[in-house]
Design a protein around this motif. Sequence first.
Motif, PDB file in Angstrom:
ATOM      1  N   MET A  86      42.243  71.208  56.859  1.00  0.00           N
ATOM      2  CA  MET A  86      42.222  70.595  55.523  1.00  0.00           C
ATOM      3  C   MET A  86      43.538  69.856  55.278  1.00  0.00           C
ATOM      4  O   MET A  86      44.614  70.415  55.431  1.00  0.00           O
ATOM      5  N   ALA A  87      43.410  68.614  54.890  1.00  0.00           N
ATOM      6  CA  ALA A  87      44.615  67.804  54.670  1.00  0.00           C
ATOM      7  C   ALA A  87      45.330  68.248  53.391  1.00  0.00           C
ATOM      8  O   ALA A  87      44.693  68.634  52.413  1.00  0.00           O
ATOM      9  N   VAL A  88      46.636  68.191  53.442  1.00  0.00           N
ATOM     10  CA  VAL A  88      47.431  68.397  52.230  1.00  0.00           C
ATOM     11  C   VAL A  88      47.174  67.182  51.335  1.00  0.00           C
ATOM     12  O   VAL A  88      47.127  66.053  51.807  1.00  0.00           O
ATOM     13  N   ARG A  89      46.994  67.417  50.046  1.00  0.00           N
ATOM     14  CA  ARG A  89      46.688  66.321  49.125  1.00  0.00           C
ATOM     15  C   ARG A  89      47.781  66.187  48.072  1.00  0.00           C
ATOM     16  O   ARG A  89      48.178  67.167  47.457  1.00  0.00           O
ATOM     17  N   ALA A  90      48.242  64.977  47.897  1.00  0.00           N
ATOM     18  CA  ALA A  90      49.245  64.690  46.872  1.00  0.00           C
ATOM     19  C   ALA A  90      48.818  63.438  46.116  1.00  0.00           C
ATOM     20  O   ALA A  90      48.064  62.611  46.641  1.00  0.00           O
ATOM     21  N   CYS A  91      49.296  63.330  44.887  1.00  0.00           N
ATOM     22  CA  CYS A  91      48.941  62.186  44.049  1.00  0.00           C
ATOM     23  C   CYS A  91      50.166  61.715  43.282  1.00  0.00           C
ATOM     24  O   CYS A  91      51.045  62.513  42.961  1.00  0.00           O
ATOM     25  N   GLY A  92      50.195  60.419  43.003  1.00  0.00           N
ATOM     26  CA  GLY A  92      51.335  59.877  42.271  1.00  0.00           C
ATOM     27  C   GLY A  92      51.014  58.554  41.612  1.00  0.00           C
ATOM     28  O   GLY A  92      49.901  58.033  41.725  1.00  0.00           O
ATOM     29  N   LEU A  93      52.005  58.044  40.917  1.00  0.00           N
ATOM     30  CA  LEU A  93      51.863  56.760  40.231  1.00  0.00           C
ATOM     31  C   LEU A  93      52.917  55.788  40.752  1.00  0.00           C
ATOM     32  O   LEU A  93      54.087  56.142  40.885  1.00  0.00           O
ATOM     33  N   ILE A  94      52.480  54.579  41.048  1.00  0.00           N
ATOM     34  CA  ILE A  94      53.419  53.488  41.294  1.00  0.00           C
ATOM     35  C   ILE A  94      53.732  52.926  39.908  1.00  0.00           C
ATOM     36  O   ILE A  94      52.869  52.369  39.238  1.00  0.00           O
ATOM     37  N   ILE A  95      54.958  53.153  39.467  1.00  0.00           N
ATOM     38  CA  ILE A  95      55.376  52.766  38.123  1.00  0.00           C
ATOM     39  C   ILE A  95      56.065  51.406  38.189  1.00  0.00           C
ATOM     40  O   ILE A  95      56.910  51.179  39.057  1.00  0.00           O
ATOM     41  N   TYR A  96      55.708  50.533  37.263  1.00  0.00           N
ATOM     42  CA  TYR A  96      56.414  49.251  37.210  1.00  0.00           C
ATOM     43  C   TYR A  96      56.725  48.891  35.760  1.00  0.00           C
ATOM     44  O   TYR A  96      56.202  49.494  34.824  1.00  0.00           O
ATOM     45  N   ARG A  97      57.643  47.953  35.615  1.00  0.00           N
ATOM     46  CA  ARG A  97      57.962  47.421  34.293  1.00  0.00           C
ATOM     47  C   ARG A  97      58.053  45.907  34.409  1.00  0.00           C
ATOM     48  O   ARG A  97      58.286  45.374  35.494  1.00  0.00           O
ATOM     49  N   ARG A  98      57.845  45.260  33.278  1.00  0.00           N
ATOM     50  CA  ARG A  98      57.984  43.803  33.232  1.00  0.00           C
ATOM     51  C   ARG A  98      59.214  43.478  32.404  1.00  0.00           C
ATOM     52  O   ARG A  98      59.329  43.913  31.257  1.00  0.00           O
ATOM     53  N   LEU A  99      60.113  42.701  32.992  1.00  0.00           N
ATOM     54  CA  LEU A  99      61.272  42.227  32.249  1.00  0.00           C
ATOM     55  C   LEU A  99      60.847  40.965  31.507  1.00  0.00           C
ATOM     56  O   LEU A  99      59.851  40.345  31.858  1.00  0.00           O
TER      57      LEU A  99
END
Length: 148
Positions: free
Chosen positions: A1-14
């Motif tokens: 069973m694969a290890v599972r991770a999750c995340g967000l690519i966070i960006y901002r607009r100048l």
Amino acid sequence: MAVRACGLIIYRRLQPAPSSKVADSIEYLLLQTSYGTHHWTPPKGHVDPGEDDLQTAFRETQEEAGLQASQLTLVEGYRKELHYPVRGKPKTVVYWLAEVKDCNTEIKLSEEHQAFQWLKLEDACKLAEYEDMQATLKEAHQFLCSKE
């Protein structure tokens, strides 16, 4: 069973200069780990029992960068799954894309990270050593630019 991770690519607009392209005003948030090789990565972490993937991504972003879900806007239609081995075991990481509503929002690091930077795509790719992470950032950038 694969290890599972999750995340967000966070960006901002100048605030873009009138003559500049949208792409030039986007910066991505990368965190530098305080363990191992001190690599740079978007906020992410392992899925806890009873959590769905997106809940994990928001929880990890809050824990690692101090950003609440209410401070972010999830970008519809973008989801990227990466598969790679970690110490000989398969790992799956799922990323979504989210914009910080206020580009001056304070980042509060946890003990897991020692630094953060807001970076334009090219610089973010230089810091993100892993090829699949670089490709993911470029793909996310294309996605954002195509929505304009």
